[in-house]
Design a protein around this motif. Structure first.
Motif, mmCIF file in Angstrom:
data_model
loop_
_atom_site.group_PDB
_atom_site.id
_atom_site.type_symbol
_atom_site.label_atom_id
_atom_site.label_comp_id
_atom_site.label_asym_id
_atom_site.label_seq_id
_atom_site.Cartn_x
_atom_site.Cartn_y
_atom_site.Cartn_z
ATOM 1 N N LYS A 210 0.833 -1.207 0.000
ATOM 2 C CA LYS A 210 0.000 0.000 0.000
ATOM 3 C C LYS A 210 0.864 1.253 0.000
ATOM 4 C CE LYS A 210 -3.506 2.752 0.592
ATOM 5 N NZ LYS A 210 -3.816 3.516 -0.603
ATOM 6 N N HIS B 250 -10.698 1.607 -2.500
ATOM 7 C CA HIS B 250 -9.429 1.153 -1.927
ATOM 8 C C HIS B 250 -8.914 2.177 -0.923
ATOM 9 C CE1 HIS B 250 -5.751 -1.156 -1.803
ATOM 10 N NE2 HIS B 250 -5.063 -0.060 -2.034
ATOM 11 N N GLU C 42 -8.563 1.659 3.239
ATOM 12 C CA GLU C 42 -7.304 1.881 3.933
ATOM 13 C C GLU C 42 -7.453 2.930 5.026
ATOM 14 O OE1 GLU C 42 -4.465 0.190 3.823
ATOM 15 O OE2 GLU C 42 -5.458 -1.152 2.430
#
Length: 70
Positions: free
Chosen positions: A31, A51, A55
Motif C-alpha cells: 500500500k 481502496h 485503507e
C-alpha cells in the motif's frame, strides 16, 4: 482481475524507513509503495476510491485502538 507484479531492490536504509513507516501507520508495504508511486507519478487520484476509503478505515481503527489501549 490480477494486478501486475514487479520486484525492485532498494537500499537497506530505505527499507528500514519503509518498515518503520509501515509499523507506525498500520499499512502494508504494498500500500505504501502504491501510494508513493501514484503520488510521484501525479496520479494519486486514480487509485480507486473504495481502496482509499478501506485503507483510511483501517488506519482510523488502528488509531482508535491505540488511543483506547485495546
Amino acid at each position: 482481475m490480477t494486478s501486475p507484479q514487479f520486484s525492485i531492490r532498494i537500499p537497506l536504509d530505505v527499507e528500514q524507513r519503509l518498515m518503520g513507516y509501515v509499523k507506525q501507520n498500520g499499512m502494508t508495504k504494498t500500500k505504501v509503495m502504491i501510494d508513493a508511486l501514484a503520488h510521484y507519478l501525479g496520479c494519486a487520484e486514480d487509485v480507486p476510491l473504495t481502496h482509499r476509503v478501506t485503507e483510511l478505515e483501517k488506519r482510523v481503527s488502528a488509531l482508535e485502538a491505540e488511543r483506547t489501549g485495546k
